[in-house]
Design an enzyme around this catalytic site. Structure first.
Site, mmCIF file in Angstrom:
data_model
loop_
_atom_site.group_PDB
_atom_site.id
_atom_site.type_symbol
_atom_site.label_atom_id
_atom_site.label_comp_id
_atom_site.label_asym_id
_atom_site.label_seq_id
_atom_site.Cartn_x
_atom_site.Cartn_y
_atom_site.Cartn_z
ATOM 1 N N ARG A 226 -70.401 56.224 -119.718
ATOM 2 C CA ARG A 226 -70.899 56.063 -121.100
ATOM 3 C C ARG A 226 -71.905 57.173 -121.402
ATOM 4 N NH1 ARG A 226 -68.782 53.708 -125.058
ATOM 5 N NH2 ARG A 226 -68.603 51.681 -124.017
ATOM 6 N N GLN B 117 -58.149 51.544 -123.944
ATOM 7 C CA GLN B 117 -58.642 52.332 -125.083
ATOM 8 C C GLN B 117 -58.860 53.787 -124.648
ATOM 9 O OE1 GLN B 117 -60.523 51.322 -128.377
ATOM 10 N NE2 GLN B 117 -62.551 52.154 -128.028
ATOM 11 N N ARG C 250 -59.714 59.818 -118.980
ATOM 12 C CA ARG C 250 -61.171 59.774 -118.773
ATOM 13 C C ARG C 250 -61.545 58.968 -117.538
ATOM 14 N NH1 ARG C 250 -64.007 55.674 -123.225
ATOM 15 N NH2 ARG C 250 -62.452 54.026 -123.132
ATOM 16 N N HIS D 134 -65.102 63.578 -126.638
ATOM 17 C CA HIS D 134 -65.865 62.483 -127.252
ATOM 18 C C HIS D 134 -67.365 62.676 -126.973
ATOM 19 C CE1 HIS D 134 -67.198 58.389 -127.982
ATOM 20 N NE2 HIS D 134 -65.988 57.876 -128.057
ATOM 21 N N ASP E 3 -68.457 54.747 -137.983
ATOM 22 C CA ASP E 3 -67.294 54.991 -137.115
ATOM 23 C C ASP E 3 -66.199 55.599 -137.987
ATOM 24 O OD1 ASP E 3 -65.404 55.024 -135.140
ATOM 25 O OD2 ASP E 3 -65.642 52.921 -134.560
ATOM 26 N N GLU F 78 -67.340 64.075 -132.355
ATOM 27 C CA GLU F 78 -66.238 64.264 -131.416
ATOM 28 C C GLU F 78 -65.205 65.216 -132.023
ATOM 29 O OE1 GLU F 78 -64.804 60.264 -130.617
ATOM 30 O OE2 GLU F 78 -66.806 59.466 -131.017
#
Ligand code: BG6
Length: 297
Positions: free
Chosen positions: A72, A90, A95, A164, A209, A268
């Site tokens: 994170r 997701q 990643r 991201h 978002d 991002e």
């Protein structure tokens, strides 16, 4: 795998291999201008800092550092899909995957470049075959190049990509984001309603978002509290996602502190949603992102 060419890394001590958090392998890079840290897990850049400046990237104090789990903060590499996929994780599987170190190079200007490669495993089996590599160049800026090759001889590879990036800010209420005025965006906080950005200076005072589409231009993040402007320049990236979870969402995330939304903003760079890439057989796509900062004038 190409054997890592550590001898090309320049003066001793420029690239140091360590067991990082959670005992995951990582590299610590030092150049004349800056320091950086990269984990092989997810090819994840977790830290970049110019000498005398605040860290560029936010990293959550609650982040997991564990195989199979996303880190994170820093720069998660999102591939081959962005967002949710029914029955699948997701933001793709890359990643959370182990990447290989292929090469370390020291450029004539004393930049250090690291090339990592993604080796598709069982998780990739349901997806048309591809190979990815990622070149991270550290100097007074951070340059990132994500390279995807469609290895199929017959099928088009349809995919999304996204770097991201979590930027560190001193106080989110003193931040404004510039460069997106006039762009259409999908608002995830309003069931993906399509809107057009009307603000020169986007300010954050609630959950944001947004997926901006057909927005290939540079974006700047002004931080009045630190007194710096971060510039995000990109090539072959048509989308920009802006995200801050704000209070309620922060509380729902187990790997993110309740108050940490104050110290981060995600801007991002990628190609997502209607900007996804359709790559013909045997072709390669390259996306480049350059992150720099300067004092706010
Ligand atoms: C952003 C999405 O890119 O990533 C958000 O737009 C999402 O909707 C965020 O919440 C974080 O995703 P994750 O999977 O890392 O928790």
């Amino acid at each position: 795998m190409t054997k890592p060419n550590t001898a090309a890394a320049g003066p001793a001590g420029r690239v140091v291999f360590l067991a990082g958090r959670g005992n995951l392998p990582m590299m610590e890079i030092t150049t004349a201008w800056s320091t950086a840290e990269i984990y092989l897990h997810g090819a994840h850049v977790t830290h970049f800092q110019r000498k005398g400046d605040a860290p560029l990237l936010f990293l959550s104090q609650c982040s997991r550092f564990e195989n199979g789990k996303a880190i994170r903060g820093g720069i998660p590499v999102i591939l081959p899909w962005f967002g949710a996929r029914e029955g699948l994780g997701q933001h793709g599987f890359v990643r959370n995957a182990a990447w290989e170190l292929q090469e370390i190079a020291s450029e004539s200007d004393d930049s250090v470049s690291v090339r990592l490669a993604f080796s598709p495993g069982p998780a990739a089996a349901m997806h048309p075959p591809f190979e990815a590599s990622y070149v991270v160049t550290v100097n007074d800026q951070l340059e990132l190049e994500l390279i995807v090759t469609n290895t199929s001889a017959t099928d088009t590879l349809v995919f999304e990509n996204c770097l991201h990036t979590y930027f560190f800010v001193e106080d989110i209420t003193a931040v404004s984001v510039h460069g997106l005025k006039g762009a259409a965006y999908l608002d995830k906080t309003a069931n993906q309603a399509r809107r057009t950005e009307t603000d020169d200076a986007i300010r954050i005072s609630s959950e944001v978002d947004r997926t901006y589409l057909d927005a290939p231009g540079a974006v700047e993040i002004e931080d009045a509290r630190i007194g710096r402007v971060i510039r995000v320049e990109k090539e072959n990236s048509a989308s920009t996602v802006v995200w801050n979870p704000w209070v309620a969402k922060a509380q729902q995330m187990a790997d993110f502190g309740n108050e940490e939304y104050r110290n981060m903003i995600c801007v991002e760079s990628g190609n997502v949603s209607a900007n996804r890439i359709e790559l013909p057989p045997k072709q390669t796509s390259r996306m480049k992102v350059r992150l720099g900062s300067a004092p706010l004038s």
